[in-house]
Design a protein around this motif. Structure first.
Motif, mmCIF file in Angstrom:
data_model
loop_
_atom_site.group_PDB
_atom_site.id
_atom_site.type_symbol
_atom_site.label_atom_id
_atom_site.label_comp_id
_atom_site.label_asym_id
_atom_site.label_seq_id
_atom_site.Cartn_x
_atom_site.Cartn_y
_atom_site.Cartn_z
ATOM 1 N N LEU A 99 16.589 2.311 9.414
ATOM 2 C CA LEU A 99 16.684 3.469 9.481
ATOM 3 C C LEU A 99 14.644 3.111 10.141
ATOM 4 C CD1 LEU A 99 17.835 5.398 7.203
ATOM 5 C CD2 LEU A 99 18.494 5.324 9.600
ATOM 6 N N TYR A 100 14.444 1.764 9.486
ATOM 7 C CA TYR A 100 12.402 1.800 9.477
ATOM 8 C C TYR A 100 12.420 0.817 10.256
ATOM 9 C CZ TYR A 100 13.595 5.519 5.775
ATOM 10 O OH TYR A 100 13.452 6.585 4.902
ATOM 11 N N ALA A 101 12.195 1.016 11.166
ATOM 12 C CA ALA A 101 12.122 -0.099 12.344
ATOM 13 C C ALA A 101 10.385 -0.329 12.578
ATOM 14 C CB ALA A 101 12.727 -0.147 13.451
ATOM 15 N N GLY A 102 10.077 -1.765 12.410
ATOM 16 C CA GLY A 102 8.767 -1.956 12.598
ATOM 17 C C GLY A 102 8.321 -1.736 10.434
ATOM 18 N N GLY A 103 9.185 -1.229 10.045
ATOM 19 C CA GLY A 103 8.730 -1.417 8.384
ATOM 20 C C GLY A 103 8.188 -0.416 8.403
ATOM 21 N N PHE A 104 7.733 0.107 7.070
ATOM 22 C CA PHE A 104 7.575 1.041 5.949
ATOM 23 C C PHE A 104 6.287 0.772 5.580
ATOM 24 C CE2 PHE A 104 11.193 -1.180 4.190
ATOM 25 C CZ PHE A 104 10.708 -0.973 2.664
ATOM 26 N N ARG A 105 6.097 2.640 4.786
ATOM 27 C CA ARG A 105 5.212 1.937 3.661
ATOM 28 C C ARG A 105 5.280 3.354 2.539
ATOM 29 N NH1 ARG A 105 -0.199 1.095 4.988
ATOM 30 N NH2 ARG A 105 -0.716 0.177 6.931
ATOM 31 N N LEU A 106 4.960 3.013 1.318
ATOM 32 C CA LEU A 106 5.800 4.130 0.477
ATOM 33 C C LEU A 106 4.489 5.115 0.273
ATOM 34 C CD1 LEU A 106 6.981 1.192 -2.089
ATOM 35 C CD2 LEU A 106 8.564 3.027 -0.453
ATOM 36 N N VAL A 107 4.325 6.141 -0.664
ATOM 37 C CA VAL A 107 3.412 7.269 -0.599
ATOM 38 C C VAL A 107 4.343 7.545 -1.814
ATOM 39 C CG1 VAL A 107 2.303 9.216 -0.473
ATOM 40 C CG2 VAL A 107 3.231 7.586 1.884
ATOM 41 N N ALA A 108 3.020 7.498 -2.973
ATOM 42 C CA ALA A 108 3.014 8.475 -4.430
ATOM 43 C C ALA A 108 1.943 9.034 -4.164
ATOM 44 C CB ALA A 108 2.834 7.364 -5.543
ATOM 45 N N ARG A 109 2.199 10.719 -4.545
ATOM 46 C CA ARG A 109 2.094 11.797 -4.792
ATOM 47 C C ARG A 109 1.979 12.793 -6.239
ATOM 48 N NH1 ARG A 109 3.930 12.873 0.257
ATOM 49 N NH2 ARG A 109 2.474 11.555 2.176
ATOM 50 N N GLY A 110 0.142 13.028 -6.686
ATOM 51 C CA GLY A 110 0.168 13.465 -7.625
ATOM 52 C C GLY A 110 -0.609 13.070 -8.810
ATOM 53 N N GLY A 111 -0.198 11.386 -8.903
ATOM 54 C CA GLY A 111 -1.061 11.167 -9.417
ATOM 55 C C GLY A 111 -2.222 11.323 -9.588
ATOM 56 N N ARG A 112 -3.420 10.855 -10.755
ATOM 57 C CA ARG A 112 -4.516 10.462 -10.771
ATOM 58 C C ARG A 112 -5.414 12.003 -9.981
ATOM 59 N NH1 ARG A 112 -5.506 4.624 -7.994
ATOM 60 N NH2 ARG A 112 -4.758 3.601 -9.511
ATOM 61 N N ARG A 113 -4.727 12.567 -10.701
ATOM 62 C CA ARG A 113 -5.615 14.271 -10.632
ATOM 63 C C ARG A 113 -5.211 14.955 -8.996
ATOM 64 N NH1 ARG A 113 -11.422 13.661 -13.876
ATOM 65 N NH2 ARG A 113 -10.490 12.284 -15.083
ATOM 66 N N GLY A 114 -3.898 14.834 -8.606
ATOM 67 C CA GLY A 114 -3.111 15.223 -7.248
ATOM 68 C C GLY A 114 -3.738 14.375 -6.403
ATOM 69 N N GLY A 115 -4.239 13.096 -6.594
ATOM 70 C CA GLY A 115 -4.571 11.957 -5.243
ATOM 71 C C GLY A 115 -3.296 11.992 -4.512
ATOM 72 N N THR A 116 -3.057 10.670 -3.515
ATOM 73 C CA THR A 116 -2.305 10.388 -3.184
ATOM 74 C C THR A 116 -2.473 8.738 -3.175
ATOM 75 O OG1 THR A 116 -1.664 11.820 -1.381
ATOM 76 C CG2 THR A 116 -0.775 10.105 -1.662
ATOM 77 N N GLN A 117 -1.057 8.355 -3.471
ATOM 78 C CA GLN A 117 -1.853 6.594 -3.063
ATOM 79 C C GLN A 117 -0.797 6.172 -2.173
ATOM 80 O OE1 GLN A 117 -1.610 5.149 -7.007
ATOM 81 N NE2 GLN A 117 -1.638 2.517 -6.137
#
Length: 150
Positions: A99-117
């Motif tokens: 499903l992810y030709a060319g690679g992918f990234r992971l996203v974490a939302r909510g930590g660090r006072r509602g931040g996105t990593q």
């Protein structure tokens, strides 16, 4: 008119995310835990062999502590929510690499006072383990070798 359409779109996305998290929670109750790792199969219902999957392991060791919602993003597909990772918890998912030709990234939302990593780009085709420690923002990719049968 535009804000109403955006509101409806946001509501629809919230229902989809709720359905995905509910399915993950159902799998979670059935899953076996080993070393406090809960394995969730994000490829449920698909016929795959191990050469077409990547195991993704997320360790939520954020300071200050807080839960995060983890998603997979790529240039070729819409964002896919894997599930939630509570504070000081480790979760593992199996992802269909087709499903992810060319690679992918992971996203974490909510930590660090509602931040996105966002993780670095992950370009693997299959038979690999990806480990992401959120506290130090380190992504490690480990190639899984095929065992010889003979």
């Amino acid at each position: 008119m535009r804000s109403k359409a955006q509101g409806l779109t946001g509501l629809a996305l919230a229902f989809v995310a709720l359905a995905i998290v509910t399915d993950a929670q159902a799998q979670e109750t059935e899953a076996k835990t080993t070393d406090e790792v809960v394995a969730i199969d994000a490829t449920k219902g698909r016929d795959l062999d191990e050469t077409q999957t990547v195991r993704v392991r997320i360790r939520n060791d954020l300071v200050p502590a807080g839960s995060v919602i983890v998603s997979v993003i790529s240039l070729t597909r819409p964002e896919y929510v894997l599930g939630a990772v509570s504070s000081n918890e480790v979760r593992e998912w199996e992802i269909d690499t087709r499903l992810y030709a060319g690679g992918f990234r992971l996203v974490a939302r909510g930590g660090r006072r509602g931040g996105t990593q966002v993780s670095r780009a992950i370009n693997v085709l299959g038979r690999a383990k990806v480990k992401w420690d959120l506290g130090i923002d380190l992504v490690r990719v480990e190639r899984v070798e095929v065992e010889d049968e003979g």
